[in-house]
Design a protein around this motif. Structure first.
Motif, PDB file in Angstrom:
ATOM      1  N   TYR A 244       0.843  -1.187   0.000  1.00 11.61           N
ATOM      2  CA  TYR A 244       0.000   0.000   0.000  1.00 11.61           C
ATOM      3  C   TYR A 244       0.884   1.245   0.000  1.00 11.61           C
ATOM      4  O   TYR A 244       1.896   1.293   0.699  1.00 11.61           O
TER       5      TYR A 244
ATOM      6  N   VAL B 290       2.057  -4.119   9.033  1.00  9.64           N
ATOM      7  CA  VAL B 290       2.642  -2.788   9.160  1.00  9.64           C
ATOM      8  C   VAL B 290       4.157  -2.902   9.340  1.00  9.64           C
ATOM      9  O   VAL B 290       4.634  -3.522  10.289  1.00  9.64           O
TER      10      VAL B 290
ATOM     11  N   LYS C 104      -3.678  -6.454   7.486  1.00  9.46           N
ATOM     12  CA  LYS C 104      -2.636  -5.470   7.195  1.00  9.46           C
ATOM     13  C   LYS C 104      -1.360  -5.799   7.970  1.00  9.46           C
ATOM     14  O   LYS C 104      -1.395  -6.029   9.177  1.00  9.46           O
TER      15      LYS C 104
ATOM     16  N   TRP D 191      -4.604  -6.805  12.144  1.00  5.51           N
ATOM     17  CA  TRP D 191      -3.380  -6.008  12.150  1.00  5.51           C
ATOM     18  C   TRP D 191      -2.191  -6.812  12.662  1.00  5.51           C
ATOM     19  O   TRP D 191      -2.232  -7.358  13.752  1.00  5.51           O
TER      20      TRP D 191
ATOM     21  N   SER E 180       5.521   2.140   9.017  1.00  7.62           N
ATOM     22  CA  SER E 180       4.651   3.272   8.694  1.00  7.62           C
ATOM     23  C   SER E 180       4.592   4.261   9.847  1.00  7.62           C
ATOM     24  O   SER E 180       4.897   3.932  10.993  1.00  7.62           O
TER      25      SER E 180
ATOM     26  N   TRP F 105       0.358   5.811  -0.572  1.00  7.44           N
ATOM     27  CA  TRP F 105      -0.486   6.921  -0.991  1.00  7.44           C
ATOM     28  C   TRP F 105       0.028   7.457  -2.312  1.00  7.44           C
ATOM     29  O   TRP F 105       1.145   7.946  -2.419  1.00  7.44           O
TER      30      TRP F 105
ATOM     31  N   LEU G  28      -6.701   3.572   5.068  1.00  7.96           N
ATOM     32  CA  LEU G  28      -6.545   2.117   5.052  1.00  7.96           C
ATOM     33  C   LEU G  28      -7.900   1.421   5.129  1.00  7.96           C
ATOM     34  O   LEU G  28      -8.738   1.778   5.964  1.00  7.96           O
TER      35      LEU G  28
ATOM     36  N   VAL H 182       1.710  -2.426   4.596  1.00  8.13           N
ATOM     37  CA  VAL H 182       1.639  -0.985   4.847  1.00  8.13           C
ATOM     38  C   VAL H 182       3.033  -0.524   5.256  1.00  8.13           C
ATOM     39  O   VAL H 182       3.485  -0.816   6.365  1.00  8.13           O
TER      40      VAL H 182
ATOM     41  N   LEU I 254      -2.349  -6.701   3.094  1.00 10.84           N
ATOM     42  CA  LEU I 254      -1.883  -5.427   2.572  1.00 10.84           C
ATOM     43  C   LEU I 254      -0.619  -5.050   3.333  1.00 10.84           C
ATOM     44  O   LEU I 254      -0.627  -4.958   4.563  1.00 10.84           O
TER      45      LEU I 254
END
Length: 316
Positions: free
Chosen positions: A4, A58, A56, A77, A61, A6, A50, A39, A37
């Motif tokens: 992922y 992480v 997800k 998560w 991030s 932005w 999100l 992140v 995903l």
């Protein structure tokens, strides 16, 4: 697994590097756990960014804008690490998980190693400054190489690595400079620059975020940022956003900046009005720069690589 990031319509190299960094760090990750995903790099721990209901992972991030999502459900998560201790505190995880911004690992990629120096001193503005200011002109005036953060991520990173000094309004401009052992000076043109995320990263490598103020360069830039220009204050034309990357630059305000048919008199007038910006940027280029120690940066990288190894064992 999908990465992922932005995708700014303006372009932002610090976000765009997610497109290829993870293939280097975790080869084959795209072919496994399609429900997950990844992140990674960016200030993206944000409720509006999100998706809910998707697993997800992480990895480094940061928080800095809007509202955190509910990250309490371990079934949704898997928080292996975050950008720094300030994000860790916000999320409510062990401060030891605030390791470093993963962008530092770009310096380990073979294609960026041993690049020759080409630029004495370079300026990397925030994307918003690049969109509404006349910073290429100002850089030419004060003898700096201009690096547009909206350009191709790999090319932007090469230009940073090939500089001897970086003046950075872009946080990832400073992060990449530090990773490539290029001394850097932080500057800011407005209160819209997010000091939380800067300090979050800075604490991981034991440096201090103390930006030098540089005035905005144009009326359009002042309007976009809600700043002052020649004593006149402007209110930002848009309300506060959960994600400031979604802020639009007013096209009507930009006409005077990007119109190629401007007369030499108008260009000269703009340069005259931008004199305070030029002076402050010139002074910043002569300020004492910062650089984390080799030991601290290496230790943070090693900790991050330990996390990557744990991810490989769990997911591949």
């Amino acid at each position: 697994m999908d990465p992922y990031y932005w995708e700014s319509e303006h372009g932002n190299f610090g976000d765009d590097l997610n497109l290829w960094l993870w293939d280097f760090l975790i080869p084959g990750f795209r072919d496994v756990h399609r429900e997950t995903l990844l992140v990674g790099v960016g200030t993206v721990l944000n409720r509006v960014l999100l998706p809910e209901g998707r697993h997800k992972l992480v990895l480094g991030s940061g928080f800095g804008y809007g509202t955190l999502p509910d990250m309490s459900d371990s079934r949704e998560w898997d928080i292996r690490c975050v950008r720094g201790p300030l994000t860790a505190q916000k999320v409510g995880v062990d401060p030891k998980l605030g390791i470093v911004d993963p962008a530092v690992m770009v310096a380990e990629m073979p294609e960026f190693k041993n690049l020759p120096k080409k630029h004495k001193k370079s300026f990397v503005p925030h994307w918003e400054s690049a969109a509404a200011g006349i910073w290429p002109i100002i850089c030419g005036t004060v003898g700096l190489h201009y690096i547009d953060p909206r350009g191709d991520a790999k090319e932007v990173i090469r230009e940073i690595a090939q500089s001897e000094l970086i003046i950075a309004e872009s946080m990832h401009g400073a992060i990449l400079a530090d990773a490539f052992r290029v001394p850097w000076v932080a500057v800011t043109t407005s209160n819209s620059i997010n000091s939380f995320k800067w300090n979050d990263w800075a604490q991981t490598v034991d440096v201090t975020y103390r930006p030098r103020h540089v005035p905005v360069s144009t009326r359009a830039e002042a309007i976009a940022k809600g700043a002052r220009f020649w004593g006149i204050g402007f209110d930002a034309r848009q309300p506060a956003l959960e994600d400031p990357n979604k802020r639009q630059i007013d096209d009507s305000a930009m006409v005077a900046v990007r119109d190629p048919k401007q007369t030499s008199l108008r260009v000269a007038a703009k340069q005259l009005l931008a004199a305070p910006s030029a002076l402050s940027l010139w002074q910043a280029a002569r300020a004492t720069p910062q650089l984390s120690t080799d030991h601290v940066l290496a230790e943070r990288k090693e900790r991050f690589l330990d996390v990557i190894e744990s991810v490989r064992r769990a997911y591949l």
